[in-house]
Design a protein around this motif. Sequence first.
Motif, PDB file in Angstrom:
ATOM      1  N   LEU A 135       0.827  -1.203   0.000  1.00  8.07           N
ATOM      2  CA  LEU A 135       0.000   0.000   0.000  1.00  8.07           C
ATOM      3  C   LEU A 135       0.864   1.257   0.000  1.00  8.07           C
ATOM      4  O   LEU A 135       0.603   2.212  -0.750  1.00  8.07           O
ATOM      5  N   GLY A 136       1.916   1.259   0.833  1.00  2.00           N
ATOM      6  CA  GLY A 136       2.808   2.415   0.864  1.00  2.00           C
ATOM      7  C   GLY A 136       3.535   2.618  -0.449  1.00  2.00           C
ATOM      8  O   GLY A 136       3.698   3.757  -0.911  1.00  2.00           O
ATOM      9  N   ALA A 137       3.960   1.520  -1.069  1.00  3.52           N
ATOM     10  CA  ALA A 137       4.635   1.636  -2.362  1.00  3.52           C
ATOM     11  C   ALA A 137       3.689   2.174  -3.421  1.00  3.52           C
ATOM     12  O   ALA A 137       4.064   3.041  -4.224  1.00  3.52           O
ATOM     13  N   ALA A 138       2.450   1.680  -3.442  1.00  4.64           N
ATOM     14  CA  ALA A 138       1.488   2.152  -4.436  1.00  4.64           C
ATOM     15  C   ALA A 138       1.176   3.636  -4.257  1.00  4.64           C
ATOM     16  O   ALA A 138       1.138   4.402  -5.226  1.00  4.64           O
ATOM     17  N   VAL A 139       0.973   4.057  -3.001  1.00  6.05           N
ATOM     18  CA  VAL A 139       0.676   5.468  -2.735  1.00  6.05           C
ATOM     19  C   VAL A 139       1.870   6.347  -3.107  1.00  6.05           C
ATOM     20  O   VAL A 139       1.716   7.400  -3.745  1.00  6.05           O
ATOM     21  N   GLY A 140       3.075   5.907  -2.729  1.00  9.90           N
ATOM     22  CA  GLY A 140       4.260   6.705  -3.034  1.00  9.90           C
ATOM     23  C   GLY A 140       4.523   6.821  -4.525  1.00  9.90           C
ATOM     24  O   GLY A 140       4.855   7.907  -5.021  1.00  9.90           O
ATOM     25  N   LEU A 141       4.363   5.728  -5.250  1.00  6.38           N
ATOM     26  CA  LEU A 141       4.575   5.776  -6.689  1.00  6.38           C
ATOM     27  C   LEU A 141       3.531   6.670  -7.368  1.00  6.38           C
ATOM     28  O   LEU A 141       3.868   7.481  -8.239  1.00  6.38           O
TER      29      LEU A 141
ATOM     30  N   ARG B  99      -7.563  -0.348  16.659  1.00  6.70           N
ATOM     31  CA  ARG B  99      -6.545  -1.228  16.083  1.00  6.70           C
ATOM     32  C   ARG B  99      -7.083  -2.050  14.926  1.00  6.70           C
ATOM     33  O   ARG B  99      -6.603  -3.147  14.657  1.00  6.70           O
ATOM     34  N   GLY B 100      -8.048  -1.513  14.207  1.00  8.29           N
ATOM     35  CA  GLY B 100      -8.544  -2.209  13.031  1.00  8.29           C
ATOM     36  C   GLY B 100      -7.553  -2.132  11.889  1.00  8.29           C
ATOM     37  O   GLY B 100      -6.731  -1.215  11.804  1.00  8.29           O
ATOM     38  N   LEU B 101      -7.660  -3.089  10.999  1.00  7.60           N
ATOM     39  CA  LEU B 101      -6.738  -3.133   9.872  1.00  7.60           C
ATOM     40  C   LEU B 101      -6.903  -1.916   8.974  1.00  7.60           C
ATOM     41  O   LEU B 101      -5.938  -1.441   8.381  1.00  7.60           O
ATOM     42  N   TRP B 102      -8.114  -1.390   8.879  1.00  9.74           N
ATOM     43  CA  TRP B 102      -8.368  -0.220   8.032  1.00  9.74           C
ATOM     44  C   TRP B 102      -7.687   1.032   8.587  1.00  9.74           C
ATOM     45  O   TRP B 102      -7.503   2.008   7.879  1.00  9.74           O
ATOM     46  N   VAL B 103      -7.300   0.996   9.866  1.00  2.83           N
ATOM     47  CA  VAL B 103      -6.545   2.096  10.478  1.00  2.83           C
ATOM     48  C   VAL B 103      -5.047   1.836  10.379  1.00  2.83           C
ATOM     49  O   VAL B 103      -4.261   2.723  10.022  1.00  2.83           O
ATOM     50  N   LEU B 104      -4.630   0.619  10.708  1.00  2.00           N
ATOM     51  CA  LEU B 104      -3.201   0.304  10.795  1.00  2.00           C
ATOM     52  C   LEU B 104      -2.529   0.268   9.421  1.00  2.00           C
ATOM     53  O   LEU B 104      -1.390   0.719   9.278  1.00  2.00           O
ATOM     54  N   ALA B 105      -3.200  -0.287   8.407  1.00  2.00           N
ATOM     55  CA  ALA B 105      -2.564  -0.404   7.094  1.00  2.00           C
ATOM     56  C   ALA B 105      -2.252   0.959   6.476  1.00  2.00           C
ATOM     57  O   ALA B 105      -1.126   1.181   6.010  1.00  2.00           O
ATOM     58  N   PRO B 106      -3.188   1.925   6.448  1.00  2.00           N
ATOM     59  CA  PRO B 106      -2.819   3.251   5.923  1.00  2.00           C
ATOM     60  C   PRO B 106      -1.746   3.942   6.750  1.00  2.00           C
ATOM     61  O   PRO B 106      -0.899   4.653   6.194  1.00  2.00           O
ATOM     62  N   ALA B 107      -1.773   3.744   8.079  1.00  2.00           N
ATOM     63  CA  ALA B 107      -0.737   4.356   8.906  1.00  2.00           C
ATOM     64  C   ALA B 107       0.635   3.769   8.592  1.00  2.00           C
ATOM     65  O   ALA B 107       1.639   4.488   8.540  1.00  2.00           O
ATOM     66  N   ALA B 108       0.700   2.456   8.366  1.00  2.00           N
ATOM     67  CA  ALA B 108       1.968   1.840   7.976  1.00  2.00           C
ATOM     68  C   ALA B 108       2.403   2.319   6.599  1.00  2.00           C
ATOM     69  O   ALA B 108       3.598   2.532   6.352  1.00  2.00           O
ATOM     70  N   ALA B 109       1.452   2.493   5.687  1.00  2.00           N
ATOM     71  CA  ALA B 109       1.786   2.999   4.353  1.00  2.00           C
ATOM     72  C   ALA B 109       2.381   4.396   4.430  1.00  2.00           C
ATOM     73  O   ALA B 109       3.275   4.754   3.655  1.00  2.00           O
ATOM     74  N   LEU B 110       1.909   5.200   5.387  1.00  2.00           N
ATOM     75  CA  LEU B 110       2.406   6.563   5.526  1.00  2.00           C
ATOM     76  C   LEU B 110       3.879   6.604   5.902  1.00  2.00           C
ATOM     77  O   LEU B 110       4.579   7.582   5.595  1.00  2.00           O
ATOM     78  N   THR B 111       4.382   5.555   6.553  1.00  2.00           N
ATOM     79  CA  THR B 111       5.788   5.558   6.951  1.00  2.00           C
ATOM     80  C   THR B 111       6.735   5.499   5.757  1.00  2.00           C
ATOM     81  O   THR B 111       7.904   5.868   5.884  1.00  2.00           O
ATOM     82  N   ALA B 112       6.250   5.023   4.607  1.00  2.00           N
ATOM     83  CA  ALA B 112       7.124   4.861   3.433  1.00  2.00           C
ATOM     84  C   ALA B 112       6.725   5.723   2.252  1.00  2.00           C
ATOM     85  O   ALA B 112       7.570   6.064   1.422  1.00  2.00           O
TER      86      ALA B 112
END
Length: 281
Positions: A86-92, A134-147
């Motif tokens: 997700l982070g790679a897709a958003v960054g690209l 701690r739902g996945l819909w919260v954690l996954a975008p937050a992890a994507a933001l790190t990259a």
Amino acid sequence: MSTIMDRTRGAAASPKSPWPETPWQAAGRRLVDCPSSSVGLVVLITLLLSVPTAALIGARFGNGPLERALAAGQGSLAFALLGGLLGAAVGLAWGVAATALGTRAERSLMRLAERLAGLPLVLALPLAAGLAGRGLWVLAPAAALTAAPFIALVTRAELRTLLRREFLAAAQAAGVPPGRILRRHLIPNAALPLAAAAWTALPRALAAESFAGLLGLGLPTPVPSWGAALAAAIRAGDPAALAAPALLLALTLWALHAVGDGLRAAVGGRSQHAAVGGGRP
């Protein structure tokens, strides 16, 4: 006579392929030739095979600290893959949009990426979990933001470098529309370096989830993870239970970074394959 025979044997021992080596094949060969990245690949493959096996054995027969730590890696590795992709897709997409939408949009988007990249984004995941659950819909975008901001900056820099290439200048001078230049020339030529940049999202997502899990703000309780295993071992004061997930987490992060370094080195050495398809405008 012997000289002619030696030359004949040498030619037979190293036949040349009738097909030219593609940029992806050349990059893959250089990646495998790098000792650290080769070891990293072996480590990652071994972990990906061992983690589900350990979980199956533990469910059937019980297990020790190492087996429990391997089984805990299921959640961490799956989440790192999800958050990393997700982070790679958003960054690209971020970097491509900044390049395609014009100077004003590029300045705004890249200024935002630079500011975000300068922040301690590893805190984004525990902060999001603490504020929104701690739902996945919260954690996954937050992890994507790190990259994503870092990948956006690399994407924009790579595309801008390609725009200065001769064959792209010729396409622009010939009046080729910007969208076609981006689709037919920029993205194919930038695919290798952008893939290397996108890889960095995986260790960032894994480190962010593990840090959040250590604070008790990572994946939900039923989902196993190395961060949660570390937190449980610290609370129990069990050094044996602490050592196994800590070592596996450190080994996985090292392997991901080693492969990433190998990818960047492989891409950096592709001098004769700088333009895909011959670089025709």
